[in-house]
Scaffold this motif. Structure first.
Motif, PDB file in Angstrom:
ATOM      1  N   GLN A 176      10.200   3.774  96.115  1.00 39.70           N
ATOM      2  CA  GLN A 176       8.792   3.403  96.153  1.00 39.70           C
ATOM      3  C   GLN A 176       8.043   4.068  97.302  1.00 39.70           C
ATOM      4  O   GLN A 176       6.949   4.581  97.110  1.00 39.70           O
ATOM      5  CB  GLN A 176       8.671   1.874  96.174  1.00 39.70           C
ATOM      6  N   GLU A 177       8.664   4.128  98.484  1.00 40.50           N
ATOM      7  CA  GLU A 177       7.994   4.766  99.619  1.00 40.50           C
ATOM      8  C   GLU A 177       7.753   6.245  99.367  1.00 40.50           C
ATOM      9  O   GLU A 177       6.710   6.780  99.712  1.00 40.50           O
ATOM     10  CB  GLU A 177       8.826   4.604 100.902  1.00 40.50           C
ATOM     11  N   ARG A 178       8.741   6.914  98.771  1.00 39.19           N
ATOM     12  CA  ARG A 178       8.616   8.364  98.553  1.00 39.19           C
ATOM     13  C   ARG A 178       8.050   8.672  97.179  1.00 39.19           C
ATOM     14  O   ARG A 178       7.931   9.833  96.820  1.00 39.19           O
ATOM     15  CB  ARG A 178       9.978   9.033  98.746  1.00 39.19           C
ATOM     16  N   LYS A 179       7.721   7.626  96.420  1.00 38.39           N
ATOM     17  CA  LYS A 179       7.135   7.803  95.087  1.00 38.39           C
ATOM     18  C   LYS A 179       7.956   8.759  94.227  1.00 38.39           C
ATOM     19  O   LYS A 179       7.435   9.684  93.606  1.00 38.39           O
ATOM     20  CB  LYS A 179       5.692   8.294  95.172  1.00 38.39           C
ATOM     21  N   LEU A 180       9.263   8.558  94.206  1.00 41.29           N
ATOM     22  CA  LEU A 180      10.148   9.456  93.461  1.00 41.29           C
ATOM     23  C   LEU A 180      10.048   9.172  91.968  1.00 41.29           C
ATOM     24  O   LEU A 180      10.166   8.030  91.530  1.00 41.29           O
ATOM     25  CB  LEU A 180      11.597   9.298  93.935  1.00 41.29           C
ATOM     26  N   GLN A 181       9.846  10.226  91.206  1.00 43.01           N
ATOM     27  CA  GLN A 181       9.763  10.093  89.744  1.00 43.01           C
ATOM     28  C   GLN A 181      11.000  10.653  89.058  1.00 43.01           C
ATOM     29  O   GLN A 181      11.204  10.446  87.869  1.00 43.01           O
ATOM     30  CB  GLN A 181       8.539  10.858  89.229  1.00 43.01           C
ATOM     31  N   VAL A 182      11.786  11.432  89.811  1.00 41.67           N
ATOM     32  CA  VAL A 182      12.919  12.151  89.233  1.00 41.67           C
ATOM     33  C   VAL A 182      14.212  11.723  89.935  1.00 41.67           C
ATOM     34  O   VAL A 182      14.274  11.732  91.166  1.00 41.67           O
ATOM     35  CB  VAL A 182      12.735  13.681  89.397  1.00 41.67           C
ATOM     36  N   VAL A 183      15.218  11.352  89.158  1.00 40.76           N
ATOM     37  CA  VAL A 183      16.512  10.951  89.732  1.00 40.76           C
ATOM     38  C   VAL A 183      17.644  11.624  88.960  1.00 40.76           C
ATOM     39  O   VAL A 183      17.599  11.726  87.727  1.00 40.76           O
ATOM     40  CB  VAL A 183      16.681   9.411  89.684  1.00 40.76           C
ATOM     41  N   ILE A 184      18.636  12.090  89.712  1.00 40.87           N
ATOM     42  CA  ILE A 184      19.869  12.600  89.111  1.00 40.87           C
ATOM     43  C   ILE A 184      20.891  11.473  89.134  1.00 40.87           C
ATOM     44  O   ILE A 184      21.164  10.895  90.185  1.00 40.87           O
ATOM     45  CB  ILE A 184      20.422  13.810  89.889  1.00 40.87           C
ATOM     46  N   LEU A 185      21.433  11.167  87.965  1.00 42.54           N
ATOM     47  CA  LEU A 185      22.375  10.055  87.831  1.00 42.54           C
ATOM     48  C   LEU A 185      23.779  10.628  87.641  1.00 42.54           C
ATOM     49  O   LEU A 185      24.064  11.248  86.616  1.00 42.54           O
ATOM     50  CB  LEU A 185      21.946   9.227  86.620  1.00 42.54           C
ATOM     51  N   ALA A 186      24.636  10.433  88.631  1.00 41.86           N
ATOM     52  CA  ALA A 186      26.001  10.957  88.563  1.00 41.86           C
ATOM     53  C   ALA A 186      26.997   9.842  88.846  1.00 41.86           C
ATOM     54  O   ALA A 186      27.949  10.003  89.597  1.00 41.86           O
ATOM     55  CB  ALA A 186      26.167  12.117  89.562  1.00 41.86           C
ATOM     56  N   VAL A 187      26.745   8.698  88.234  1.00 47.24           N
ATOM     57  CA  VAL A 187      27.616   7.529  88.397  1.00 47.24           C
ATOM     58  C   VAL A 187      28.572   7.450  87.204  1.00 47.24           C
ATOM     59  O   VAL A 187      28.353   8.101  86.185  1.00 47.24           O
ATOM     60  CB  VAL A 187      26.780   6.225  88.507  1.00 47.24           C
ATOM     61  N   PRO A 188      29.646   6.640  87.309  1.00 49.65           N
ATOM     62  CA  PRO A 188      30.556   6.506  86.155  1.00 49.65           C
ATOM     63  C   PRO A 188      29.826   5.932  84.938  1.00 49.65           C
ATOM     64  O   PRO A 188      28.837   5.199  85.079  1.00 49.65           O
ATOM     65  CB  PRO A 188      31.620   5.529  86.668  1.00 49.65           C
ATOM     66  N   ALA A 189      30.352   6.247  83.760  1.00 52.67           N
ATOM     67  CA  ALA A 189      29.719   5.835  82.502  1.00 52.67           C
ATOM     68  C   ALA A 189      29.444   4.331  82.455  1.00 52.67           C
ATOM     69  O   ALA A 189      28.370   3.899  82.032  1.00 52.67           O
ATOM     70  CB  ALA A 189      30.604   6.245  81.318  1.00 52.67           C
TER      71      ALA A 189
END
Lengths: 206, 206
Positions: free
Chosen positions: A142-155
């Protein structure tokens, strides 16, 4: 200027055109043609002309496309003229490789935050960034207003984390978990799963 | 039985159906429907029925698809009933993550050899395999009759290595280098480039 509705498959080809134009620029070319792009990319020249025509007139009959001009236009269309900040969740083997990958920043995507749920990874430095706990996710996004995330967590964790991201206003997820995520229609997911590639290629093997 | 010509986009959806069927199996489902698959995958049920109809009749009107049976049929169609051996070239950050990834073997792809051109990497053990020099490439590919290779070398080396692989009879390349490879039409390339995904999603952001 309002742009027309353009199908997803067309949008997904635009970055390929951009990448090829960057390559041609490095080769010292100033001008190219739909024929040259077609040969290099393995598409038809008619398709390339049609894809580009949704967005305007970028070349002149007989003289082709200016390599730098068409790059700028594609960056404008794709909304990647300014660098975009993004976060990465999941700092396993793959997450570490992604955090160290220089290609994101070169192409206008700046990784600014890493998250993991494993206590032993919190505080580690990877690719110049400190791994933060998931309890910090909401604040940072929220502070950095991020709209894009890379998801590299287990299934098995991916859908739950994706739900959280959607709640926090994330609009684009680059998903490395080998599952089909369920998200609202205004959130984009781009899946990267090497097994899908291997299995579809196997069809063509003897 | 000879199968009809089926377009690439259809073939690339089959592994997604397989993956979803595996997921439904884990959930304890024995029967599913094109409607359920459609909802879970975000496709239309008509498309799923049409895709499958190229290859035969797999479900019964009103009773749907048997989850295990349809999995077996998809594995047969995709030619992934037996485990396939493959090599990985390029043991950088990404290559190491790929060499350690368990998901390949779970899905029938067995990594059996690693190669790198950097002298300091030769002899290292990664994911239980020893990194071999490129001078061993021809011998290993031919002795083990490898048809599938994962290419995780830098962009500037990728075309040259791909040419070599084609000469050695490799038929399928999972390409992580951010370039469009030029190969003969009987060789398959499946590209994995996260930047293409990020750029195409950026189009949809505000």
């Amino acid at each position: 200027m309002a742009e027309p509705f353009v199908s997803e498959v067309v949008i997904e080809r635009l970055p390929l055109y951009l990448r090829m134009l960057q390559f041609l620029e490095k080769e010292g070319k100033q001008v190219t043609s739909s024929q040259e792009l077609a040969e290099r990319l393995g598409f038809s020249s008619a398709q390339i002309r049609k894809d580009l025509s949704y967005f305007g007139e970028f070349g002149k009959q007989g003289t082709g496309y200016n390599v730098m001009f068409l790059q700028r236009q594609l960056r404008r269309i794709l909304q990647i003229e300014q660098t975009r900040d993004m976060a990465l969740i999941g700092v396993g083997d793959l997450g570490r490789a992604l955090a160290n990958y220089q290609g994101f920043l070169e192409q206008g995507f700046h990784l600014v935050a890493l998250f993991d749920s494993a206590p032993q990874k919190i505080g580690m430095t990877v690719g110049g960034l400190t791994v933060q706990p998931m309890t910090e996710l909401a604040r940072v996004i929220q502070e950095r207003k991020l709209q894009v995330v890379i998801l590299a967590v287990p299934a098995q964790a991916a859908q739950q984390v994706a739900n959280r991201l959607v709640e926090l206003g994330v609009r684009a997820i680059l998903n490395y978990a080998p599952i089909t995520l369920s998200v609202p229609s205004d959130v984009r997911v781009y899946n990267i799963d090497p097994v899908i590639g291997l299995q579809s290629m196997a069809y063509y093997l003897k």
